[in-house]
Design a protein around this motif. Structure first.
Motif, short mmCIF file in Angstrom:
data_model
loop_
_atom_site.label_atom_id
_atom_site.label_comp_id
_atom_site.label_asym_id
_atom_site.label_seq_id
_atom_site.Cartn_x
_atom_site.Cartn_y
_atom_site.Cartn_z
N LEU A 1 -6.43 0.74 -14.18
CA LEU A 1 -5.01 -0.04 -14.17
C LEU A 1 -5.38 -1.33 -14.84
O LEU A 1 -4.57 -2.36 -15.03
CB LEU A 1 -4.22 -0.25 -12.84
N TRP A 2 -6.61 -1.64 -15.28
CA TRP A 2 -7.04 -2.94 -15.44
C TRP A 2 -6.25 -3.82 -16.66
O TRP A 2 -6.07 -4.93 -16.50
CB TRP A 2 -8.45 -2.96 -15.79
N THR B 1 -10.76 -6.51 -8.99
CA THR B 1 -9.99 -5.50 -8.72
C THR B 1 -9.75 -5.27 -7.38
O THR B 1 -9.00 -4.31 -6.96
CB THR B 1 -11.00 -4.36 -9.19
N VAL C 1 -2.45 -1.52 -6.94
CA VAL C 1 -3.39 -0.27 -6.75
C VAL C 1 -2.22 0.72 -5.71
O VAL C 1 -2.29 2.09 -6.00
CB VAL C 1 -4.71 -0.35 -6.42
N SER C 2 -2.06 0.32 -4.57
CA SER C 2 -1.38 0.73 -3.71
C SER C 2 -0.15 1.70 -3.96
O SER C 2 0.26 2.81 -3.83
CB SER C 2 -1.24 0.13 -2.38
N SER D 1 -8.64 2.20 -9.67
CA SER D 1 -8.25 0.95 -10.03
C SER D 1 -8.55 0.33 -11.12
O SER D 1 -7.69 -0.42 -11.93
CB SER D 1 -8.85 -0.23 -8.79
N SER E 1 -4.65 -4.98 -5.38
CA SER E 1 -4.56 -4.19 -4.27
C SER E 1 -3.39 -3.75 -4.26
O SER E 1 -3.14 -2.52 -3.95
CB SER E 1 -5.17 -4.94 -3.04
N HIS F 1 -10.55 0.29 -2.02
CA HIS F 1 -9.09 0.15 -1.73
C HIS F 1 -8.89 1.47 -0.78
O HIS F 1 -9.01 2.63 -1.24
CB HIS F 1 -8.31 0.59 -3.20
#
Length: 851
Positions: free
Chosen positions: A419-420, A107, A116-117, A416, A113, A373
Motif C-alpha cells: 500500500l506504500w 509502515t 492497513v487495517s 502493508s 496502521s 500489524h
C-alpha cells in the motif's frame, strides 16, 4: 516517487546505496527540468526480520523471548526502531539524497496502521480474504508461516534413498520408492504411480505396508506423478509436502502430522519422538537398513527451500492461516503492463512479472510473530465465531456473547508495503497531494523484490484506487564484489557504503554506481573503480581552478552568445557541449544512467580537460584586451557553468561547492534549470571538422611516439606538409600541435621541399615528418617492432578464437564477451600502428638510413 523503505534492521548496504543514488539522480534532474518533485522518504517495520534482530539483542542481554509478554516485547521493538531510525536516515542523507523530508512515513505509524487495517477489512468483506487450513511454508526457527516468495531456494546435494514397501498380501513383493526424506515415512498415506505407466498398472488399487510400522496404505494413480523421477513411485505424505497435499486432496486421503512446529518429531512418530528432522533421518536409515528395506543410496543434486530471513530449511505444514485470493487481483495487474500503462525498464522484466502472476497462488498473509500489524479479527470466547473489523465488537452476532480475544497473528510485512505508494500520500483520505502526485511517476527497485513488492503494489493499487501505483518501473541489478560474488558476511566481502564515502568521497561513490548501472547487468564493485572516479572528481576540481585562475569572476562579462563565437576551439567545445547535454537529457529520460555518466565523463575528462583547456592556453596567453583572449575566457566560464549543471544530478556536492566559488552572485545551483542552448554559430560544423582534424593529427603523432617508445618529455624536430588549400588551417594551429606532441616549434613545408628526412605520419590533408636522427637505431627498432607485431597478432588471434566460439558466446557473462570485443579492437588498432611504424622504418632503411 516513493523510496523503497529500508528495513529498521541496521545499517544500509550497497543495494540501498545504488537504489537511493539512482532515485536522487532522477529527482535532481527532474527538478532542473522544471518539474514539481515529491520524493517520499520512510522506513519499513520489516516484521520477521526486525523481530529476529531484536530477539538476538535480547539474547545478548540474557533475556529470552519466552520470558517477556507480548506487550513488553513490542515495546522493546519500538525502542529499537527509535534508536535505529535516525541512523538509517542519516546514512541516506550522507548519500546526498534530496528527499522530501517533511513527508517521512513509517509502515506502522498511526495513519498507516489505520489504512492497513481498513484494507484487510475491505478485502474480507469483498470475499478476497479468507481463513482456512492449507499447506503452507513454515519456518521452524522463526515459528511462522511464510508466503511462496518468502522461500528462497539453494542448490544442495542430498541423498536419494530407494526404500522397499512390501505388498500387504504377498510380503515377498515390493514397490520401491525413491525419497530424500525417509524421516517422514511414518506419515505416508499412500503410494502413487502414473496411470499410464505400464510398470505399475497391476499395482493400482492394491495395498502396501508402511516400512517398520506395518500400516496398510493404498496404491493410487495420479497424473501428477513424474515417471522419470526415481523409480516412478511417489510416497504420498500430505502433511509434509505441497504436492502430496494436492494429491491427497484429490483422492480423499487424510493427513498425518508427525512433526511439531519446531521441526522435531512428535508423539505420532513412534521411536523418532523428540528427534530433530536431521537426527530422525539418520535413525530411519539405520532402522530401514537393519530390516533390509533400503535397496540403494545415491547422491541427488537438487534445490532446498529455506527461510529468506534466517536461512533455516522450511517445512511444508498444514496450518490454519489467513489468505488473500490472488487470481482476481492478478488479472488487471497483467493487463496494465500488457497495455503499456505500466512500463518496465529493462523491458525484459515484464516477462518474469507475467510468468509469476499467471501462475499465482493464494497469498498466506498471517504470521505467527509479535511485531507487525495485528490482523483485525476477533474470536468470540463463548462460541468461537470469528469477526473481522477494525474495532472490537460490542457483542457476538451469533451468540450475543462476549468477551472477544484478538487474533494472535500479524500481517505479512509485504501486505502493508503493497500500500506504500498511495498510503504515503494520505490515502484513503482525499487530499491535494494524493490528487496531484498519484499515480506516482517512477519506482526504482531491485529485481529481488519484483514479486514480494512490485507486483503486489500494482495489484493493490489497481483494486483499491482504480489506478496503477506508478507509470515506470526501473529494475536495477545487484551490487557484487569485484569478482562477481554476492556480498555476504560469511565470505567477508561486504563493503560498507559509509566507509567507501569516507575514503573516496560521496560524489566519487555515486559516480561509480551510476556509471556501472547498465541495464540487466550486476555491478562488480571494487575500491579501484571508486578510486578512479575520485580522480575524476579531482580532475573537475583542477579544471575549475584553471578557470578561476585564467577567467576569474571579476572583470569578465559572463554573457556569451554562442552564435557569435569566432574561435575554432571555442566553437568546437560549444558544439560538443550542446551534443553532450542533449545526450545526457535523453539518457536520463530513458533511465540509461550508465550512458549519462559515460557522456559526462567523456566530455569532462577527454574533451573539456584534455583538449579544450590545452587549446585555450594560447589565447589566454595574449594581452588582456585581446578579443580572442576575452572570448576564450567567456567560453571557459560559460562551459563551466553548463558543466556544473549537467553534472549536478550525479555529483551534487562538488558541483554545489564549485558553483558557490565560481558564481557567488548567482542563485543556488539547484534552482537553475538543466542546460538549454540558443543557436550555435552558423559555421560551427566547419569548426568542429577543423578542430577534429587537428585532434586526429595529434593522435597520430602520439601513437607513433608510443610505437617507438619515446620518452613523453623528449622534444623532437618535426615538419608538417599539407595540401595548399588546407595549409592555413594547420598553420594557425601549429603552436597548439607543437605543445601537445612535444615537437620543437613545428614548421610547415610544401610537398617536395621538405627539409627533414624521417618517419612520416599521414593524415587526411598531408603528413608530418618526425626527425629521429640520433634518437632511434632504425635496424634495431625494426627488429623490435616486428617482434611486437607478431606478439600482438598472437594475442589478437587468441581473442578471435574465443569470440568465434559459439559455446563461449552462449556461456560467458556479457561483460566478459564485451571485454574481449574491446580487447580485439585494441589489438587491431595496435597492429595497424605497428605496421605503419614498420613501413616507415623500412622506408628509411631503403634510403640507406640507420639512425
Amino acid at each position: 516517487m516513493v523510496i523503497p523503505p529500508p528495513n529498521i534492521t541496521g545499517r544500509l548496504h550497497m543495494g540501498h546505496a545504488l537504489n537511493i543514488t539512482l532515485q536522487d539522480v532522477v529527482a535532481r534532474f527532474k527538478r532542473m527540468e522544471g518539474c514539481d518533485v515529491l520524493w517520499v522518504p520512510g522506513t519499513d517495520h520489516a516484521g520477521i526480520a526486525t523481530q529476529n534482530v531484536v530477539e538476538r539483542r535480547l539474547s545478548q542481554e540474557g533475556i529470552l523471548l519466552k520470558s517477556l509478554t507480548r506487550e513488553d516485547f513490542v515495546s522493546r521493538v519500538w525502542e529499537w526502531k527509535e534508536s535505529i531510525k535516525t541512523g538509517i536516515l542519516d546514512q541516506i542523507r550522507r548519500l546526498g539524497a534530496s528527499l522530501s523530508w517533511s513527508h517521512e512515513r513509517f509502515t506502522m505509524d498511526e495513519g498507516f496502521s489505520k489504512a492497513v487495517s481498513g484494507v484487510f477489512v475491505r478485502l474480507y468483506r469483498e470475499g478476497l480474504v479468507y481463513r482456512g487450513e492449507r499447506m503452507i511454508h513454515w519456518c521452524p526457527r522463526c515459528l511462522t508461516a511464510l508466503s511462496d516468495v518468502e522461500v528462497s531456494y539453494v542448490d544442495r546435494v542430498s541423498t536419494l534413498y530407494s526404500v522397499k514397501y512390501p505388498d500387504s498380501s504377498r510380503r515377498n513383493d515390493f514397490l520401491t520408492v525413491a525419497t530424500t526424506r525417509p524421516e517422514t515415512i511414518f506419515a505416508d498415506q499412500a503410494l502413487a504411480v502414473h496411470p499410464e505407466d505400464p510398470r505399475f498398472r497391476e499395482w493400482i488399487g492394491k495395498k502396501v505396508l508402511v516400512p517398520l510400522v506395518q500400516r496398510e496404505i493404498p496404491v493410487i494413480a495420479d497424473e501428477a506423478i513424474d515417471r522419470e523421477f526415481g523409480t516412478g513411485v511417489l510416497k504420498v505424505t500430505p502433511s509434509h509436502s505441497m504436492l502430496d497435499w494436492e494429491i491427497a486432496t484429490r483422492h480423499g486421503l487424510s493427513p498425518l502430522e508427525i512433526m511439531d512446529q519446531t521441526g522435531r518429531m512428535n508423539d505420532r512418530s513412534g521411536p523418532l519422538k523428540g528427534l530433530t528432522r536431521e537426527d530422525a533421518r539418520e535413525r530411519m536409515i539405520v532402522e530401514l537398513s537393519s530390516e533390509g528395506l533400503i535397496e540403494k543410496e545415491e547422491p541427488y543434486p537438487g534445490s532446498v527451500g529455506i527461510c529468506y530471513r534466517c536461512q533455516t530449511v522450511v517445512e511444508p505444514r498444514l496450518s490454519m492461516q489467513w489468505f488473500v485470493r490472488m487470481k482476481d487481483l492478478a488479472g488487471p495487474a497483467i493487463r496494465v503492463v500488457r497495455d503499456g500503462e505500466v512500463r518496465f525498464f529493462p523491458d525484459g522484466w515484464k516477462n518474469t512479472y507475467f510468468d509469476w502472476l499467471e501462475n499465482i497462488r493464494d497469498w498466506c498473509v498471517s504470521r505467527q510473530i509479535w511485531w507487525g500489524h495485528p490482523i483485525p479479527a476477533w474470536h468470540c470466547q463463548t462460541c468461537g465465531e470469528i469477526l473481522v473489523g477494525s474495532e472490537e465488537p460490542s457483542e457476538c452476532p451469533k451468540c450475543q456473547g462476549k468477551p472477544f480475544k484478538p487474533d494472535p497473528d500479524v500481517l505479512d510485512t509485504w501486505f502493508s508495503s503493497a500500500l506504500w505508494p498511495f498510503v504515503t500520500l494520505g490515502w484513503p483520505e482525499s487530499n491535494p497531494e494524493l490528487e496531484r502526485f498519484y499515480p506516482t511517476s517512477l519506482l526504482v527497485t531491485g529485481f529481488d523484490i519484483l514479486f514480494f513488492w512490485v507486483a503486489r503494489m500494482v495489484m493493490m493499487g489497481l483494486h483499491l484506487t482504480g489506478q496503477p501505483p506508478f507509470r515506470d518501473v526501473y529494475i536495477h541489478a545487484l551490487v557484487r564484489d569485484q569478482y562477481g560474488q554476492k556480498m555476504t558476511k560469511s565470505r567477508g566481502n561486504v563493503v560498507d557504503p559509509l566507509e567507501i564515502m569516507d575514503q573516496f568521497g560521496t560524489d566519487a561513490f555515486r559516480m561509480t554506481l551510476v556509471h556501472m548501472a547498465s541495464p540487466g547487468r550486476d555491478i562488480r564493485l571494487s575500491t579501484e573503480r571508486v578510486e578512479g572516479f575520485r580522480n575524476f572528481v579531482s580532475k573537475i576540481w583542477n579544471a575549475f581552478r584553471f578557470i578561476e585562475r585564467f577567467a576569474p569572476v571579476s572583470g569578465i562579462e559572463e554573457k556569451l552568445d554562442p552564435s557569435a563565437v569566432q574561435g575554432i576551439a571555442n566553437r568546437w567545445i560549444l558544439s560538443a557541449l550542446v551534443q553532450s547535454v542533449q545526450d545526457m537529457r535523453r539518457f536520463f529520460s530513458n533511465y540509461r544512467f550508465d550512458e549519462a555518466a559515460n557522456t559526462l565523463y567523456h566530455f569532462t575528462w577527454h574533451l573539456f580537460c584534455d583538449w579544450y583547456i590545452e587549446a585555450s592556453k594560447a589565447a589566454l596567453a595574449k594581452s588582456e584586451e585581446d578579443p580572442e583572449r576575452v572570448e576564450t575566457q567567456r567560453t571557459l566560464r560559460y562551459c563551466g557553468s553548463v558543466l556544473l549543471r549537467m553534472a549536478h544530478p550525479i555529483m551534487p556536492y562538488v558541483t554545489r561547492e564549485l558553483w558557490e566559488i565560481l558564481y557567488p552572485d548567482k542563485r543556488p545551483l539547484e534552482e537553475f534549470t538543466y542546460p538549454d542552448f540558443p543557436a550555435l554559430h552558423p559555421d560551427a560544423e566547419d569548426a568542429v571538422r577543423e578542430f577534429e582534424s587537428i585532434m586526429s593529427l595529434i593522435g597520430g603523432i602520439r601513437q607513433m611516439r608510443s610505437q617507438f617508445k619515446l620518452n613523453p618529455s623528449l622534444e623532437l624536430g618535426g615538419e608538417l606538409v599539407a595540401r595548399s588549400d588546407r595549409r592555413n588551417r594547420y598553420e594557425r594551429h601549429l603552436p597548439f600541435i607543437s605543445r601537445m606532441v612535444r615537437i620543437r616549434p613545428i614548421t610547415i613545408a610544401t610537398e617536395g621541399a621538405e627539409t627533414i628526412e624521417g618517419v612520416r605520419i599521414p593524415f587526411a590533408d598531408g603528413y608530418v615528418t618526425l626527425d629521429l636522427a640520433g634518437i632511434v637505431d632504425v635496424s634495431a627498432e625494426e627488429d623490435r617492432i616486428q617482434k611486437d607485431l607478431e606478439k600482438n597478432h598472437q594475442k589478437r588471434d587468441a581473442i578471435l578464437v574465443r569470440l568465434k566460439s559459439r559455446e563461449f558466446r552462449e556461456k560467458a557473462p556479457p561483460e566478459v564477451v564485451e571485454k574481449d570485443e574491446r580487447l580485439l579492437k585494441e589489438a587491431e588498432d595496435e597492429s595497424a600502428g605497428l605496421e605503419n611504424a614498420l613501413t616507415q622504418l623500412r622506408r628509411i632503411l631503403s634510403r640507406g638510413g640507420k639512425s
